[in-house]
Design an enzyme around this catalytic site. Structure first.
Site, PDB file in Angstrom:
ATOM      1  N   GLY A 197      37.965  24.368  37.277  1.00 38.00           N
ATOM      2  CA  GLY A 197      39.314  24.870  37.038  1.00 38.00           C
ATOM      3  C   GLY A 197      39.370  26.328  36.642  1.00 38.00           C
ATOM      4  O   GLY A 197      40.373  26.788  36.098  1.00 38.00           O
TER       5      GLY A 197
ATOM      6  N   THR B  89      39.600  28.997  38.516  1.00 40.50           N
ATOM      7  CA  THR B  89      40.611  29.759  39.246  1.00 40.50           C
ATOM      8  C   THR B  89      41.988  29.559  38.630  1.00 40.50           C
ATOM      9  O   THR B  89      42.743  30.516  38.432  1.00 40.50           O
ATOM     10  CB  THR B  89      40.621  29.349  40.727  1.00 40.50           C
TER      11      THR B  89
ATOM     12  N   ASP C 158      33.924  35.090  44.536  1.00 44.56           N
ATOM     13  CA  ASP C 158      33.409  33.812  45.021  1.00 44.56           C
ATOM     14  C   ASP C 158      33.324  33.827  46.543  1.00 44.56           C
ATOM     15  O   ASP C 158      34.310  34.112  47.211  1.00 44.56           O
ATOM     16  CB  ASP C 158      34.360  32.697  44.566  1.00 44.56           C
TER      17      ASP C 158
ATOM     18  N   GLY D 238      34.945  23.463  40.743  1.00 45.85           N
ATOM     19  CA  GLY D 238      35.858  22.378  40.433  1.00 45.85           C
ATOM     20  C   GLY D 238      36.225  22.275  38.969  1.00 45.85           C
ATOM     21  O   GLY D 238      36.999  21.397  38.580  1.00 45.85           O
TER      22      GLY D 238
END
Length: 586
Positions: free
Chosen positions: A23, A25, A48, A21
């Site tokens: 960020g 990616t 992942d 979460g």
């Protein structure tokens, strides 16, 4: 300093890693697009287990290089650990089918049934990309969108761990099959180690939200990676609020907490070159959004001014969820979801509420990063609440000692040496954690047990352990413990077990939560509730940037509710006080 394309290091390999979460990616994908559109040939890779890279590019990905539509020179691939493990198993076993007795084939397949096979199989793909001359020569940059920090650390530690294992192993008693097969790749592993630690070839961005827990995990990652020789590191703070004229208390506290978290970040991070991405009033979606992420103009982006926020659905609160758990007398409760969605804080909140209502409760975590201690700061704990964690190192040591003490009198010296060597394999840690997990679940007969599970990929491996490790446990220790035998049936029994799927009202968290639910359903585990956490829309925020993000939430809240009309809870965003360590209790 605002993060822009010119800040990307000129090393062939760029890693973006951080807590789920954070960020990573988006940052990795935006960097890949920017480099490709500047004329470079770029490959972006996800390692992942819960990859969302295909959601970002809106293209189906596999472990083969796939051109990204609309961007010349950009390719993407996803290393799917489960698929890699299947291919790996067949590569090892296939050549012997029809040549060895069925019992021998079955034994080989059994040795390859552990979760560490998934890890090493994915790592084989990872190593292939770093060591393959054809891939190296084809691209100017290879960008890795890595898994949440705990998984990333295990992945990047594998070269050293497995080199040590190969050096010490002589009898072939590996959970990965014959060591002779692995020895053929030892040089490739060594080359991977050199590549990762070469600052002329590899750079690593630690991605963190300006939040205490996210920065703490980035600090741990930085220190551990430096120990592995990966020292060419940068810190990228994502989602920093630029400041607001709004005077509502939520916004003031939100900004203050971000500033305090940055000011008190771990010492390991303070010495790194730091860049920032501002908090934007919209989610980064699609190619245009990703292009804007590295654009200086987005720093001044304004939210669309609308008269009022859209209405929010009237959905059950946490108290309603707790009422339901009590009414059904569901004694084993698990919060599940991608890292960063708040499953740890929700597990703690549910445990406290149950204890406050007079029920004995045990709260524990199987998370390698052990986030639980961060969620109970300054809370007066009810007398009926006990807390513990499952420490992988401690449980592995205990497991080895238990196995050896149970069988050493019945084995000759050669057999004992064989078993000791087998227990040095990486699978042992997974088995040990599984045993501790099963023992914790057994407590639910006399009290409520609330389990804060690890991020999604690790959670799936943990649940799968009850099936895939059955033969491994039986082979290593003989008789299966009763709590191990009963674990999966209990997980599948909704009268005994309640699974809470945690998510955020955003694109990627909802999509990944849907995948998690699908995996659970295939394992005959029916989630009891969906909990949408940290909603700015439900909190009715006044700040323009936060309002912009709140407007983006509405469609995702409606989507979850439409799919689960009677089992969706909505939790407003609530500022969290600074945290301190909570000591686990027996």
């Amino acid at each position: 300093m605002r993060f822009q394309r010119e800040h990307l290091p000129h090393t062939k390999h760029l890693f973006f890693t951080g807590k789920g979460g954070a960020g990573k990616t988006s940052a990795a994908a935006a960097s890949a697009i920017s480099l490709a559109e500047s004329g470079c040939r770029v490959l972006i890779v996800s390692t992942d287990p819960a990859s969302n890279l295909q959601d970002v590019f809106h293209v189906s990905l596999s472990n083969e290089q796939t051109p990204v539509p609309g961007i010349n020179g950009l390719y993407a691939l996803n290393i799917d650990p489960e698929e890699a493990a299947r291919v790996y198993r067949e590569n090892v076993v296939g050549p012997y089918r029809g040549k060895l007795p069925d019992a021998a084939i079955k034994s080989m397949e059994e040795q390859l049934s552990g979760a560490c096979t998934v890890e090493i199989a994915a790592f084989d793909e990872f190593t292939r990309l770093l060591a393959a001359p054809d891939v190296e020569n084809m691209f100017d940059f290879i960008i890795f969108d890595t898994a949440p920090t705990g998984h990333t650390l295990r992945l990047l530690q594998l070269p050293t761990a497995w080199s040590d294992f190969l050096d010490q192993s002589t009898h072939g008693a590996s959970c990965l099959g014959p060591v002779s097969g692995l020895q053929e790749k030892e040089k490739m592993y060594q080359q991977t180690v050199r590549t990762l630690s070469d600052s002329q070839l590899t750079s690593l961005f630690l991605i963190a939200r300006p939040e205490e827990s996210s920065l703490a995990e980035a600090g741990r990652a930085s220190a551990e990676l430096k120990e592995l020789g990966i020292s060419n590191q940068f810190l990228l703070l994502n989602g920093v609020h630029p400041g607001s004229m709004s005077t509502d208390s939520i916004t003031e506290i939100y900004i203050h907490q971000q500033q305090e978290a940055i000011r008190h970040m771990p010492e390991e991070l303070k010495g790194l070159q730091q860049y920032r991405i501002p908090l934007l009033p919209y989610n980064i979606e699609g190619m245009d959004g990703l292009r804007l992420l590295l654009n200086q103009d987005t720093a001044n982006a304004e939210a669309k001014q609308e008269a009022v926020l859209p209405p929010v659905l009237d959905l059950p609160s946490v108290d309603t969820v707790v009422d339901d758990l009590i009414q059904r007398d569901s004694r084993f409760i698990m919060t599940m979801g991608k890292g960063g969605v708040g499953k740890t804080s929700m597990a703690a909140l549910i445990a406290v509420k149950l204890a406050e209502r007079g029920f004995p409760v045990h709260l524990t975590t199987t998370d390698p990063a052990n986030h639980l201690q961060h969620s109970l700061k300054d809370k007066k704990l009810p007398a009926l609440l006990t807390i513990s964690s499952i420490d992988p190192d401690i449980e592995t040591t205990k497991y080895k000692e238990d196995v050896l003490s149970n069988v050493q009198d019945d084995l000759d010296q050669d057999s004992l040496l064989y078993l000791q060597e087998d227990l040095d394999s990486p699978c042992t840690e997974e088995i040990a954690i599984f045993h501790a997990f099963a023992k914790t679940a057994a407590r639910a007969k006399s009290e409520f047990v609330v389990l804060d599970t690890a991020p999604t990929g690790h959670t799936l491996l943990l649940l799968d352990a009850a099936q895939s490790f059955h033969h491994e446990v039986l082979r290593s220790q003989g008789e299966l413990p009763s709590e191990v035998k009963r674990l999966l049936p209990r997980l599948r029994n909704r009268q005994e077990t309640s699974v809470l799927i945690m998510t955020l009202p955003e694109t990627t968290p909802v999509l990944e939560a849907e995948r998690l639910e699908a995996d659970l359903l295939r394992a005959d585990i029916q989630p009891a509730w969906w909990v949408i956490n940290h909603s700015f829309l439900a909190a009715r925020v006044e700040d323009p940037i936060l309002q912009g993000r709140a407007r983006q939430e509405a469609k995702w809240i409606e989507r979850v509710h439409a799919n689960h009309p009677h089992r969706t809870s909505l939790i407003p965003y609530q500022p969290i006080p600074r945290r301190t360590t909570i000591t686990s209790q027996p």
